[in-house]
Design an enzyme around this catalytic site. Structure first.
Site, PDB file in Angstrom:
ATOM      1  N   ASN A 166      63.732  20.706  52.101  1.00 38.56           N
ATOM      2  CA  ASN A 166      62.471  19.972  52.183  1.00 38.56           C
ATOM      3  C   ASN A 166      62.785  18.580  52.708  1.00 38.56           C
ATOM      4  OD1 ASN A 166      60.328  21.781  50.871  1.00 38.56           O
ATOM      5  ND2 ASN A 166      62.063  21.872  49.436  1.00 38.56           N
ATOM      6  N   GLU A 167      62.660  18.457  54.016  1.00 44.57           N
ATOM      7  CA  GLU A 167      63.026  17.213  54.688  1.00 44.57           C
ATOM      8  C   GLU A 167      61.969  16.145  54.417  1.00 44.57           C
ATOM      9  OE1 GLU A 167      65.877  17.142  55.675  1.00 44.57           O
ATOM     10  OE2 GLU A 167      66.460  18.647  57.134  1.00 44.57           O
TER      11      GLU A 167
END
Ligand code: F6R
Length: 641
Positions: A166-167
């Site tokens: 989850n950037e």
């Protein structure tokens, strides 16, 4: 197991830390504590006759946890029969048996060594057809839910704050999905893949919501390169810019970090703001330098009000006025600066970092890779030689994995051409070259053939020799240790063994140095510096009873990846603009490490640029504190038994 924060007394709750955070002295101690928690949970669930649903992570951080769980399985009978696991993520596309796949990682690190049934572990599929990904992601979440939800989620954290993949920009309500990887994430993985272009652009990751739904979350972080993002997640606002900060909203999340990942936390960086502390000389230096840099005021201009306004009134109460404290710290800093790293002959050495006697010292510089000596302490190296010391340099590893394939071919071809030119008989060189050429053409593993590895090692050896000669070290003082732990041909190294310690100890015993310089930089991405230091430390302990060891001082420098904190520095060696230039030319000798290297990491600068900028930054810090304005400085900390 004792966390550092069990050792440091903390009077009041730390209100600005929004996630419970335990700091351990080492990642090994921390990993043991996490493994114990997981093992307890597995056993508890087994006793209840229930499955234990684990969310698992990959990357460098959890490796030590998995190793400890494997040990517990082997030695303590910990069974994984009731474990059902779901991994956070997988690159996309990615074959499950690829050496880069998280499937393979999990098998090699954990699953193949414990008794988890093969049907019990799950990872997102790296080979799914694109049109099936969405459906798969939904089913993955549903399966977790139907299993009763994750009992425990293990996490690492990216340098950009990502959890799973989850950037930054991922929303708190995001679900399991296909995601495009950040440039920084791909750059961090480039070393493992042997180049940025080989790192997949996408991955399938559990969403933030999926992670937050776990009953318990433990996030691991080791090393200084995680320090800034940890501070943001623990003390900052909840923000999509740092997805780990979402864990502030989870009621049962804990960060387990080592002391290096903790350096930016307020309780470590400015502990006086948290609690009453003991004001020894080191702490006073830390506080005054912190204050000076914070207020952008030279040390000698700090006032009582500055100290009072910044939580240091008890320092004034116990140690007198700001005037006294300022002078004391200023002098401490002044006394760290020396142009005579081997000691200044015939000078009063009461306030110098090194002894004046013996005037000509035997010096042994350990360089983990063939270029760390010149990159990290090239200016000091040169001064030691110029000032007439008997300087030896020892290259601990061959550094062969960091040489590009085409570089190896170029050198082999040179040998063939050289033989032809001078009518040197025999076709052995040509045969070797042809064999290597065909190997490299068809290379599909990260491991080179022994011949190619040897050539790569020779290339780096030649570069190191060229640098040592450039600095003025006689050939007989240049030692190549080729420590065995390194020679696997892959990024993954063997554990340190007695044979490694022995080669180091033998050399120390041969040189009987008055000074040892060693890399105390434990943040290099593959951990080689740490292992090299461990070997030196073990050798020093072994040799301690020898009489010459009483005269041996050990100075630690830091490599290309980090610098000491200003209050830690015990010797700072200034460099003039000309000396900086000379150091640059010394680094240039390492041609295989120039113009885009195999292991570039997240930092796109060349090594000489990193060194110059870092040495200039250290000099600037001294100047900002109100000391003389030098072009550049190299910094050292003394190590004591
Ligand atoms: C791995 C994962 C990532 C890593 C993170 C840190 O499954 O999801 O979030 O945990 O990139 O990686 P390391 O531990 O290698 O620094």
């Amino acid at each position: 197991m004792q966390a550092v924060n069990d050792l440091v007394s903390i009077g009041q709750p730390i209100t600005y830390e929004k996630i419970p955070t335990h700091i351990y002295a080492s990642s090994k101690d921390a990993s043991k504590a996490v493994a114990i928690e997981i093992a307890d949970l597995i056993r508890k669930k087994a006793a209840e006759g229930k499955p234990c649903i684990l969310g698992l992570a990959t990357g460098s951080s959890p490796k030590t946890v998995y190793a400890e769980l494997v040990r517990m399985h082997r030695e303590e009978g910990l069974s994984f029969k009731n474990v059902v696991s779901y991994n956070l993520d997988e690159y996309y596309p990615m074959e499950p048996d690829s050496i880069y796949s998280y499937h393979r990682f999990m098998k090699e690190q954990l699953f193949d060594h414990v008794d988890i049934p093969t049907t019990h572990y799950h990872l997102p599929g790296g080979t799914l057809p694109a049109q099936r990904i969405q459906e798969f992601c939904k089913a993955y979440e549903q399966e977790i839910e139907e299993a009763g939800g994750l009992d425990f989620q293990l996490l690492g954290i990216g340098g950009n704050g990502h959890i799973g993949f989850n950037e930054p920009g991922s929303l708190i309500n995001s679900h399991t999905r296909l995601i495009t990887l950040d440039h920084s994430t791909r750059a961090a993985a480039a070393a493992e893949f042997g180049g940025l272009h080989k790192v997949p652009r996408k991955a399938i990751t559990m969403g933030v919501t999926t992670i937050l739904n776990a009953k318990r979350v433990v996030l691991l972080a080791w090393g200084e390169r995680k320090a800034a993002v940890i501070k943001g997640a623990v003390e900052g606002e909840v923000t999509e810019k740092n997805p780990a900060s979402y864990l502030q909203t989870h009621g049962n999340a804990t960060f387990i970090i080592d002391q290096h990942a903790a350096v930016e936390l307020t309780r470590i960086k400015s502990p006086w703001a948290v609690d009453a502390i003991e004001w020894d000389d080191q702490m006073i230096k830390k506080a005054a330098t912190f204050l000076s840099l914070l207020l952008k005021k030279p040390i000698l201009k700090l006032t009582d009000k500055d100290y009072n306004d910044n939580g240091m009134s008890d320092l004034l109460a116990s140690h007198g006025s700001s005037y006294d404290i300022n002078i004391k710290v200023f002098n401490q800093l002044q006394h760290t600066i020396t142009g005579w790293p081997g000691g200044k002959p015939n000078a009063d050495d009461t306030n110098r970092p090194e002894r004046k006697e013996p005037a000509r010292k035997r010096v042994l510089i350990f360089s983990p890779h063939p270029d760390d000596d010149i990159i990290s302490m090239g200016g000091t190296f040169q001064r030691l030689v110029d000032q007439g010391h008997d300087v030896h340099v020892a290259y601990q590893t061959s550094g062969n994995i960091a040489v590009a394939d085409d570089e190896a071919s170029r050198f082999m071809e040179f040998v063939v051409d050289y033989n032809n030119k001078f009518n040197i008989a025999g076709n052995d060189a040509l045969a070797l070259f042809e064999e290597a050429k065909s190997f490299l053409k068809n290379k599909d593993t990260e491991t080179d053939s022994p011949a190619v590895r040897a050539v790569k090692g020779l290339i780096r050896r030649g570069e190191a020799k060229a640098t040592a000669r450039f600095v003025g070290v006689p050939d007989e003082n240049v030692h190549f240790l080729d420590m065995p732990f390194y020679e696997t041909g892959t990024i993954q190294k063997k554990p340190l063994g007695p044979e490694d310690v022995e080669v180091v100890a033998n050399l120390i015993d041969q040189v009987k140095p008055h000074q040892i310089y060693a890399a105390g930089d434990f943040a290099d991405p593959h951990g080689t510096h740490k292992v090299c230091w461990d070997a030196i430390e073990a050798a020093l302990k072994k040799l301690k009873p020898k009489a010459y060891m009483n005269e041996c001082w050990v100075w630690l420098y830091r490599g290309a990846w980090a610098e000491w904190e200003i209050h830690e520095i015990e010797m700072a060696v200034p460099m003039s603009p000309d000396q900086v230039l000379k150091k640059r030319y010394g680094i240039f000798k390492h041609q295989s490490q120039k113009d885009g290297v195999v292991f570039q990491g997240e930092d796109s600068r060349e090594f000489w640029q990193r060194a110059e900028e870092r040495n200039a930054a250290t000099a600037k810090l001294y100047n900002d504190l109100g000391l003389a304005d030098y072009q550049a400085m190299e910094a050292f900390v003394r190590w004591h038994f």
